[in-house]
Motif scaffolding. Structure first.
Motif, PDB file in Angstrom:
ATOM      1  N   LYS A   1     -13.247   0.157 -11.001  1.00  0.00           N
ATOM      2  CA  LYS A   1     -12.864  -1.176 -10.514  1.00  0.00           C
ATOM      3  C   LYS A   1     -11.528  -1.747 -10.960  1.00  0.00           C
ATOM      4  CE  LYS A   1     -17.626  -2.765  -9.139  1.00  0.00           C
ATOM      5  NZ  LYS A   1     -18.502  -3.887  -9.438  1.00  0.00           N
ATOM      6  N   LEU A   2     -11.279  -1.415 -12.412  1.00  0.00           N
ATOM      7  CA  LEU A   2     -10.344  -1.645 -12.927  1.00  0.00           C
ATOM      8  C   LEU A   2      -9.057  -0.958 -12.410  1.00  0.00           C
ATOM      9  CD1 LEU A   2      -9.903  -2.431 -16.603  1.00  0.00           C
ATOM     10  CD2 LEU A   2      -7.991  -0.901 -15.462  1.00  0.00           C
ATOM     11  N   PHE A   3      -9.144   0.208 -12.080  1.00  0.00           N
ATOM     12  CA  PHE A   3      -8.193   1.270 -11.692  1.00  0.00           C
ATOM     13  C   PHE A   3      -7.698   0.771 -10.041  1.00  0.00           C
ATOM     14  CE2 PHE A   3      -8.755   3.901 -15.331  1.00  0.00           C
ATOM     15  CZ  PHE A   3      -7.146   3.984 -15.650  1.00  0.00           C
ATOM     16  N   GLU A   4      -8.988   0.385  -9.379  1.00  0.00           N
ATOM     17  CA  GLU A   4      -8.524   0.112  -7.815  1.00  0.00           C
ATOM     18  C   GLU A   4      -7.770  -1.178  -7.817  1.00  0.00           C
ATOM     19  OE1 GLU A   4     -12.466  -0.467  -6.319  1.00  0.00           O
ATOM     20  OE2 GLU A   4     -13.145   1.717  -6.408  1.00  0.00           O
ATOM     21  N   SER A   5      -8.114  -2.210  -8.732  1.00  0.00           N
ATOM     22  CA  SER A   5      -7.125  -3.201  -8.688  1.00  0.00           C
ATOM     23  C   SER A   5      -5.923  -2.971  -9.382  1.00  0.00           C
ATOM     24  CB  SER A   5      -7.977  -4.264  -9.632  1.00  0.00           C
ATOM     25  OG  SER A   5      -9.208  -4.786  -9.145  1.00  0.00           O
ATOM     26  N   LEU A   6      -5.755  -2.066  -9.920  1.00  0.00           N
ATOM     27  CA  LEU A   6      -4.265  -1.585 -10.687  1.00  0.00           C
ATOM     28  C   LEU A   6      -3.594  -0.764  -9.393  1.00  0.00           C
ATOM     29  CD1 LEU A   6      -2.363  -1.357 -13.023  1.00  0.00           C
ATOM     30  CD2 LEU A   6      -3.481   0.929 -13.558  1.00  0.00           C
ATOM     31  N   CYS A   7      -4.130  -0.195  -8.797  1.00  0.00           N
ATOM     32  CA  CYS A   7      -3.503   0.689  -7.614  1.00  0.00           C
ATOM     33  C   CYS A   7      -3.258  -0.580  -6.531  1.00  0.00           C
ATOM     34  CB  CYS A   7      -4.374   1.828  -7.065  1.00  0.00           C
ATOM     35  SG  CYS A   7      -4.522   2.954  -7.991  1.00  0.00           S
ATOM     36  N   LEU A   8      -4.092  -1.273  -6.284  1.00  0.00           N
ATOM     37  CA  LEU A   8      -3.742  -2.294  -5.172  1.00  0.00           C
ATOM     38  C   LEU A   8      -2.278  -3.227  -5.679  1.00  0.00           C
ATOM     39  CD1 LEU A   8      -4.511  -4.075  -2.907  1.00  0.00           C
ATOM     40  CD2 LEU A   8      -5.988  -5.267  -4.090  1.00  0.00           C
ATOM     41  N   PHE A   9      -2.376  -3.601  -6.980  1.00  0.00           N
ATOM     42  CA  PHE A   9      -1.377  -4.165  -7.693  1.00  0.00           C
ATOM     43  C   PHE A   9       0.107  -3.383  -7.258  1.00  0.00           C
ATOM     44  CE2 PHE A   9       1.577  -4.693 -11.415  1.00  0.00           C
ATOM     45  CZ  PHE A   9       2.046  -5.994 -11.018  1.00  0.00           C
TER      46      PHE A   9
END
Length: 780
Positions: A636-644
C-alpha cells in the motif's frame, strides 16, 4: 424527473441506502414519489434495526449495571438495618441515584459526547484534542485536519468557548492537568475491570450457602476463582463467538428480577413505594449518624456499571442503548430494588443475603443459574471495556506497546490483549482469594467506579463548552448536579479507605506510574528527534548523490517526525557512507480520531530534488485502527508512492511551479506556500492523469513520447525488485538529571518497560531478514 436508475442509484449510494430500484431503465421515474417511498422504507428498516441492536446491547452494555441488585443492600447495611426508615431512605437514594446518574447524566447527556460511536475516557480526550490544541506531543499537521473523520465545529472568536480554548492552549499546566485526569480515569477503569468479576461472581456464587448451609466460604471462593479463570481463559476466542448467548441471559435476568420485585412488593409491603418521594432522602440524612453517611458507599454500588455503559458504546448506536435502558433496564432495576426493600421491611436482619432470601423457594435454583450467567456476562462487559480503553491509551502514546489481537472479522472493536488479560486475571484472583469479606470488595469497587465518574464529569464540562458550545450556565448546572451527587458518595467511600477502598488506589497508582512514565519518555524522545533533526541545507549540500554510494534497493527509514530529516539518517550515513537508491522516510502516527479511512491513510511528499529520489510517507491511524499482519503495509505504501509520482508530474505540467515546491520546506516557509503534498485518496486525479496522457498522445499525433513519470516509476519498481530494507532506530534513553526520581523514572522504569514491550519491528510486521537497526543514545 430521472430517466435512469444509475443516476438515482448513485444518489442513493451517497445517502447510504441499502436497496435498489426495480423499475425499467427506460421508464421515467417520479423523483418525489420514489423519495417518499424510500424514506418510509428507511424509517421502518431503521426502527427494526435499532430495536434489534437495543436487544443485543443488553448483553454487552448492561450486564454490569444489571447485576448490581446482587450486592447493594448487603454493602449498604453489612450489619443489618436498624429500622424500616433506614430501608425506605436507602431505597429512595437508590431510586434517585439511578435517575440522576445512569438515566439523565449518562444515557441522555454523556452518550451524546461519543466520538463517532466510540466511548470512554480517551474518546472524550480525542474530541477535546480536535477542538483545542491540548495534545502534549505536537505531531499534528494541517493536512491531518482535512481528513473526513477529523470533524470539529467552528468556534466564534468572541464566544466563551473561544476564550476558554485560548486560555487552555496558553497554559501548559492546563494541558497537563487534562492529561492527568484522563490517565486517572483510565487507571480507575482498569481497576474496575479487576473488581467487577470479583464482586459479581462472588455475590452470585455466594447465594448457594442459603440452600446448602454447610458450604464453607473457602469453597465459594474456590468456585468463584475457577469461574474467573475460565472466563479469562476464553477471552482469546472473542465475544463474537459467544456473544449470541449474552443478550438472552441478561434479558432473562432482568425479567426475572423485575417479576420477583413485583411479587415481593405485592406479597410483603406495598408501602415501600413511598420511597419514590425524595422527602425520605432528607429524613435519612438529616439524622446525622456516621453510619447513615458511610452507607452511601453501598448505595452508590447501584449505579456501578454506568461507566462501562459508555466505554462499551462502540458497537451500538446511541438510540439503541437509550431505548434498552429506558424501556427495560431502568424499570426492572427499580422493581428489583423495591421488591428487596419490601422484603427487608419485614426482615431487617436479612440484609446480608437480601437478594436470594427474597426469592420464592421454587424459583431459587433457576434464578441462581441465571444469576451466575449474568455475573459472567457482567464481567465480560467490563473486561472488554478495559481492553478497549487500553488500546485507545496505546494509540495516544500513553501505554506501552502490547500485542493486540482482533477476535472478529466483523467487528473491529472486539479485541484481545494477551498480556493485559493475564495480568488482570492474576490481580482478580488475588483480590478474590485475599479479601473474602464481600463488603471490603464492595468498598473498593465503589471507589474505582466513583473516580471514573468524577473524571467523566470534569471532561464533560470542557466538552459542553468547547465542542457543543453550550452556554456556561448550562455547564455549571450540569457540573453542580453531578458533583453534588458524586462528591457526596466520594466522601462516604473515603471514610472506608481502611476497609478495602485502598485497593483501587493501589492498582490505579501502579498503572498510572506505568502510563505516565511511558508517555513522558515518549515525549522526550520526540523532543530529542525534533531538536536533533537534520536541516535540508545539509542534505542538499551533500551533492547529487548525497556524497554517498547509492546501492540498488529501497530504504525505508522509520521515524517519529512528520517533517524534517531525522537524526538517525545522519547518524547512519556518517558511520556507513552508503544508502539505497530510493530513500523513504516513514512516519507512523496516531491522530485524535477514531479511524482513518484506508484511502486517506498515506500522505506522501518529495524531499529535495527529484534526482535524489527521497520521499516522505506519513501513515496515519486512528485510535481504533490496528496494524495487522494481512494489512500488506509495504504494498500500500508503494501504491501511494506511485500515485504521488503521477500526480507530481501532472501538477508540474498543469500548475504554477510556485504552488508546488520541489523540496521540503521549513515550517515557516510552509505557512506561506502550499506544500508538495498529496494524500492517496485522489481517485479523480488518477483519472485526470490518464486523460492527460491520452490528450498528450492525441495532440502529438503519431509522435511517440515517453512521459517522464514513466521513467521514474520504472526506476522505483527496479529498486523495489532489488530489495527493500527497513531501517529502525534503537534509541536508548538516559537522563543526566541529578534528581533521583527522574533517574528512577527514566533509567529504570522506562528502560524496563521498553525492554519488555513489543519491538517496533513486530508491530510493523517487518521481516527479520529485511531489518536494519541503528543504535543511538538520547540524553534528556
Amino acid at each position: 424527473m430521472l430517466t435512469t436508475n444509475e443516476a438515482y442509484g448513485s444518489n442513493l449510494k451517497k445517502k447510504g441506502s441499502m436497496w435498489a430500484l426495480d423499475q425499467n431503465l427506460d421508464e421515467p421515474i417520479d423523483d418525489d414519489a420514489v423519495r417518499i417511498r424510500n424514506i418510509s422504507k428507511e424509517k421502518k428498516f431503521s426502527a427494526l434495526l435499532i430495536l434489534r441492536l437495543a436487544y443485543q446491547s443488553l448483553g454487552v452494555v448492561y450486564g454490569d449495571l444489571g447485576t448490581s441488585p446482587l450486592y447493594v443492600f448487603y454493602n449498604t447495611f453489612p450489619h443489618g438495618a436498624k429500622d424500616q426508615e433506614d430501608v425506605i431512605g436507602a431505597l429512595s437514594l437508590i431510586i434517585y441515584s439511578l435517575t440522576l446518574v445512569p438515566l439523565i447524566k449518562y444515557v441522555f447527556i454523556v452518550l451524546r459526547a461519543n466520538d463517532n460511536g466510540q466511548g470512554g475516557t480517551f474518546a472524550l480526550y480525542s474530541l477535546l484534542c480536535r477542538h483545542a490544541n491540548i495534545k502534549i506531543i505536537p505531531n499534528l499537521h494541517r493536512t491531518d485536519e482535512e481528513l473526513t473523520t477529523y470533524s470539529r465545529a467552528t468556534i466564534h472568536e468572541k464566544s466563551f468557548a473561544a476564550k476558554t480554548k485560548r486560555w487552555i492552549e496558553a497554559h501548559q499546566y492546563a494541558k497537563d492537568t487534562i492529561l492527568i485526569l484522563v490517565l486517572i480515569g483510565t487507571c480507575m477503569m482498569i481497576g474496575d475491570g479487576i473488581l467487577t468479576p470479583t464482586i459479581s461472581v462472588l455475590s452470585a456464587v455466594g447465594g448457594i450457602k442459603l440452600t446448602i448451609p454447610d458450604v464453607k466460604n473457602e469453597v465459594v471462593v474456590l468456585v468463584s476463582v475457577a469461574i474467573i479463570v475460565g472466563l479469562f481463559s476464553l477471552q482469546h476466542y472473542g465475544t463474537d463467538r459467544v456473544g449470541w448467548l449474552f443478550a438472552p441471559i441478561v434479558l432473562l435476568w432482568l425479567l426475572l428480577i423485575g417479576a420477583i420485585g413485583i411479587y415481593n412488593i405485592l406479597n410483603y409491603d406495598r408501602s415501600v413505594l413511598r420511597a419514590f418521594s425524595p422527602v425520605y432522602i432528607y429524613r435519612y440524612l438529616k439524622r446525622g449518624r456516621r453510619e447513615d453517611w458511610t452507607s452511601l458507599g453501598g448505595i452508590m454500588l447501584s449505579i456501578t456499571g454506568t461507566e462501562a455503559l459508555f466505554a462499551d458504546l462502540a458497537h451500538f448506536p446511541v438510540s439503541s442503548v437509550q431505548i434498552a435502558f429506558t424501556v427495560l433496564v431502568f424499570p426492572c432495576l427499580l422493581l428489583a430494588y423495591s421488591g428487596q426493600a419490601a422484603y427487608l421491611l419485614n426482615n431487617l436482619d436479612h440484609t446480608q443475603d437480601a437478594f436470594y432470601r427474597s426469592i420464592p423457594d421454587k424459583m431459587y435454583w433457576p434464578v441462581f443459574v441465571v444469576a451466575t450467567g449474568a455475573a459472567v456476562v457482567a464481567s465480560q462487559a467490563t473486561i472488554s471495556a478495559t481492553s478497549s480503553i487500553i488500546k485507545q491509551a496505546r494509540a495516544h502514546g500513553c501505554f506501552p506497546r502490547v500485542k493486540i489481537v482482533h477476535t472478529s472479522k466483523k467487528f473491529l472493536g472486539q479485541i484481545y490483549i494477551p498480556d493485559i488479560n493475564w495480568i488482570l486475571m492474576v490481580l482478580c484472583i488475588t483480590v478474590t482469594a485475599g479479601f473474602e469479606n464481600q463488603s471490603q470488595i464492595g468498598n473498593a469497587y465503589g471507589t474505582a467506579v466513583l473516580f471514573v465518574m468524577l473524571v467523566t464529569t470534569f471532561l464533560m464540562i470542557l466538552i459542553m463548552i468547547l465542542v457543543w458550545h453550550c452556554h456556561w450556565i448550562l455547564a455549571i448546572i450540569f457540573a453542580g448536579v453531578s458533583l453534588l451527587v458524586e462528591l457526596s458518595y466520594c466522601s462516604a467511600v473515603l471514610f472506608k479507605v481502611d476497609q478495602g477502598s485502598w485497593i483501587p488506589f493501589l492498582i490505579a497508582g501502579a498503572f498510572f506510574i506505568v502510563m505516565y512514565v511511558w508517555h513522558y519518555g515518549k515525549l522526550k524522545r520526540y523532543e530529542f528527534e525534533m531538536h536533533s533533526k537534520v536541516s535540508m541545507a545539509w542534505v542538499l549540500g551533500l551533492g547529487p548523490s548525497l556524497g554517498l554510494v547509492r546501492v540498488p534497493g529501497v530504504g525505508l527509514v522509520y521515524t517519529q517526525l512528520s517533517r524534517g530529516v531525522p537524526h538517525i539518517f545522519s547518524h547512519f550515513i556518517t558511520n556507513l557512507p552508503a544508502i539505497h537508491s530510493v530513500v523513504i522516510f516513514v512516519c507512523v502516527k496516531y491522530l485524535p480520531v477514531y479511524t482513518v479511512p484506508e484511502e486517506e491513510r498515506f500522505l506522501v511528499k518529495r524531499i529535495g530534488p527529484k534526482s535524489l529520489h527521497m520521499f516522505r510517507c506519513v501513515a496515519r491511524y486512528g485510535y481504533k485502527d490496528l496494524h495487522r499482519r494481512d494489512d500488506d503495509f509495504e504494498n500500500k505504501l508503494f501504491e501511494s508512492l506511485c500515485l504521488f509520482v503521477k500526480l507530481d508530474y501532472m501538477m508540474e505540467g498543469c500548475s504554477d511551479s510556485e504552488n508546488y515546491s520541489s523540496y521540503e520546506q521549513t515550517p515557516a516557509e510552509s505557512n506561506n506556500n502550499n506544500e508538495n503534498t498529496h494524500s492517496s485518496n485522489m481517485n479523480l486525479s488518477v483519472t485526470s492523469v490518464d486523460s492527460l496522457e491520452s490528450d498528450r498522445s492525441e495532440s502529438h499525433g503519431n509522435i511517440a513520447s515517453r512521459p517522464p513519470e514513466v521513467d521514474e516509476l520504472e526506476f522505483l519498481n527496479k529498486c523495489r525488485d532489488a530489495g527493500v530494507v527497513h531501517i529502525l532506530g534503537n534509541t536508548v534513553v538516559r537522563t543526566r538529571d541529578s534528581r533521583f526520581y527522574k533517574k528512577i523514572a527514566i533509567n529504570f522504569i522506562y528502560a524496563f518497560l521498553r525492554k519488555i514491550c513489543r519491538e517496533n519491528s513486530v508491530l510493523f510486521n517487518i521481516p527479520h531478514e529485511s531489518l536494519l537497526t541503528v543504535g543511538q543514545i538520547c540524553y534528556i
